[in-house]
Write a protein that holds these residues in place. Structure first.
Motif, PDB file in Angstrom:
ATOM      1  N   THR A   1      13.233   2.941  -4.931  1.00  0.00           N
ATOM      2  CA  THR A   1      13.855   1.981  -5.845  1.00  0.00           C
ATOM      3  C   THR A   1      12.868   1.520  -6.913  1.00  0.00           C
ATOM      4  O   THR A   1      13.217   1.434  -8.093  1.00  0.00           O
ATOM      5  N   THR A   2      11.642   1.249  -6.507  1.00  0.00           N
ATOM      6  CA  THR A   2      10.628   0.839  -7.478  1.00  0.00           C
ATOM      7  C   THR A   2      10.361   1.954  -8.469  1.00  0.00           C
ATOM      8  O   THR A   2      10.248   1.716  -9.682  1.00  0.00           O
ATOM      9  N   TYR A   3      10.275   3.177  -7.978  1.00  0.00           N
ATOM     10  CA  TYR A   3      10.059   4.322  -8.873  1.00  0.00           C
ATOM     11  C   TYR A   3      11.216   4.468  -9.871  1.00  0.00           C
ATOM     12  O   TYR A   3      11.001   4.645 -11.068  1.00  0.00           O
ATOM     13  N   GLU A   4      12.449   4.378  -9.384  1.00  0.00           N
ATOM     14  CA  GLU A   4      13.612   4.479 -10.266  1.00  0.00           C
ATOM     15  C   GLU A   4      13.628   3.355 -11.294  1.00  0.00           C
ATOM     16  O   GLU A   4      13.931   3.584 -12.471  1.00  0.00           O
ATOM     17  N   LEU A   5      13.301   2.143 -10.859  1.00  0.00           N
ATOM     18  CA  LEU A   5      13.277   1.001 -11.768  1.00  0.00           C
ATOM     19  C   LEU A   5      12.204   1.185 -12.839  1.00  0.00           C
ATOM     20  O   LEU A   5      12.467   0.994 -14.040  1.00  0.00           O
ATOM     21  N   LEU A   6      11.005   1.590 -12.438  1.00  0.00           N
ATOM     22  CA  LEU A   6       9.935   1.813 -13.408  1.00  0.00           C
ATOM     23  C   LEU A   6      10.300   2.918 -14.398  1.00  0.00           C
ATOM     24  O   LEU A   6      10.050   2.794 -15.605  1.00  0.00           O
ATOM     25  N   SER A   7      10.892   3.992 -13.903  1.00  0.00           N
ATOM     26  CA  SER A   7      11.318   5.088 -14.780  1.00  0.00           C
ATOM     27  C   SER A   7      12.354   4.607 -15.785  1.00  0.00           C
ATOM     28  O   SER A   7      12.280   4.939 -16.974  1.00  0.00           O
ATOM     29  N   ALA A   8      13.311   3.823 -15.323  1.00  0.00           N
ATOM     30  CA  ALA A   8      14.361   3.308 -16.213  1.00  0.00           C
ATOM     31  C   ALA A   8      13.757   2.378 -17.271  1.00  0.00           C
ATOM     32  O   ALA A   8      14.089   2.479 -18.460  1.00  0.00           O
ATOM     33  N   LEU A   9      12.878   1.497 -16.843  1.00  0.00           N
ATOM     34  CA  LEU A   9      12.261   0.568 -17.790  1.00  0.00           C
ATOM     35  C   LEU A   9      11.408   1.308 -18.822  1.00  0.00           C
ATOM     36  O   LEU A   9      11.459   1.006 -20.013  1.00  0.00           O
ATOM     37  N   LYS A  10      10.651   2.271 -18.340  1.00  0.00           N
ATOM     38  CA  LYS A  10       9.771   3.046 -19.224  1.00  0.00           C
ATOM     39  C   LYS A  10      10.566   3.842 -20.251  1.00  0.00           C
ATOM     40  O   LYS A  10      10.166   3.968 -21.404  1.00  0.00           O
ATOM     41  N   ASN A  11      11.710   4.370 -19.832  1.00  0.00           N
ATOM     42  CA  ASN A  11      12.535   5.205 -20.717  1.00  0.00           C
ATOM     43  C   ASN A  11      13.689   4.436 -21.360  1.00  0.00           C
ATOM     44  O   ASN A  11      14.594   5.041 -21.927  1.00  0.00           O
TER      45      ASN A  11
ATOM     46  N   ALA B   1       0.832  -1.208   0.000  1.00  0.00           N
ATOM     47  CA  ALA B   1       0.000   0.000   0.000  1.00  0.00           C
ATOM     48  C   ALA B   1       0.868   1.261   0.000  1.00  0.00           C
ATOM     49  O   ALA B   1       0.595   2.218  -0.735  1.00  0.00           O
ATOM     50  N   TYR B   2       1.933   1.258   0.797  1.00  0.00           N
ATOM     51  CA  TYR B   2       2.847   2.407   0.826  1.00  0.00           C
ATOM     52  C   TYR B   2       3.497   2.627  -0.544  1.00  0.00           C
ATOM     53  O   TYR B   2       3.552   3.754  -1.042  1.00  0.00           O
ATOM     54  N   ILE B   3       3.984   1.556  -1.130  1.00  0.00           N
ATOM     55  CA  ILE B   3       4.665   1.685  -2.431  1.00  0.00           C
ATOM     56  C   ILE B   3       3.684   2.157  -3.495  1.00  0.00           C
ATOM     57  O   ILE B   3       3.992   3.061  -4.278  1.00  0.00           O
ATOM     58  N   SER B   4       2.489   1.574  -3.506  1.00  0.00           N
ATOM     59  CA  SER B   4       1.480   1.960  -4.494  1.00  0.00           C
ATOM     60  C   SER B   4       1.121   3.443  -4.375  1.00  0.00           C
ATOM     61  O   SER B   4       1.069   4.166  -5.378  1.00  0.00           O
ATOM     62  N   GLU B   5       0.892   3.899  -3.166  1.00  0.00           N
ATOM     63  CA  GLU B   5       0.536   5.311  -2.966  1.00  0.00           C
ATOM     64  C   GLU B   5       1.697   6.236  -3.321  1.00  0.00           C
ATOM     65  O   GLU B   5       1.491   7.311  -3.885  1.00  0.00           O
TER      66      GLU B   5
END
Length: 161
Positions: free
Chosen positions: A144-154, A25-29
């Motif tokens: 870390t999840t945000y950075e990973l998603l950003s890297a994957l997306k870009n 829940a914390y990560i999702s928010e």
């Protein structure tokens, strides 16, 4: 047309229903605050609510998942629901009690859709089927999840994250 989510979070049984998975829940928010679209599927509570064997939801019965065919029907329903979400990135929170079901679900998802990106996190480092896991996050996961998603997306390298 409904926009696909950027990341789908999955919680698998056996997770004590008295202690909801607050980390997810914390990560999702946190990701939502960064304008990412997230979804959480709590298979643990869905299966628990439909089960006549509620006493299985304790750490003492973790072994039950090793029995051949146990909850096979529910496992297959979980695979179909995850794939129906159309999310390219699927994240699992893995703890000792839900590791067996989580890894079996991950394996079945990857067999049906090898292009899905699987991320795991949690205090339990996945054992066994790790060849189906693309990334494992250790420690606090919001940034870390945000950075990973950003890297994957870009389409950037992720080896420095």
């Amino acid at each position: 047309m409904k926009k696909n989510v950027d990341i789908l979070f999955v919680i698998c049984p056996f997770w004590d229903v008295k202690f909801p998975p607050i980390g997810i829940a914390y990560i999702s928010e946190f990701l939502k605050s960064k304008k990412l679209k997230t979804k959480v599927i709590d298979f643990n509570i869905k299966i628990y609510n439909n089960s006549t064997k509620k006493d299985y939801w304790t750490i003492k019965t973790n072994f039950i998942w090793k029995l051949p065919g146990f909850l096979k029907k529910e496992l297959n329903k979980c695979v179909e629901e995850v794939l129906a979400s159309k999310s390219k990135i699927i994240a699992f929170s893995i703890m000792a009690p839900n590791q067996l079901f989580s890894l079996k679900l991950i394996e079945k998802i990857k067999q049906k859709a090898p292009d899905k990106i699987i991320i795991t996190g949690g205090v339990q480092t996945p054992q066994g089927n790790s060849n189906y896991i693309d990334y494992h996050i250790k420690g606090e996961a919001e940034e870390t999840t945000y950075e990973l998603l950003s890297a994957l997306k870009n389409k950037r390298k992720v080896n420095t994250i």
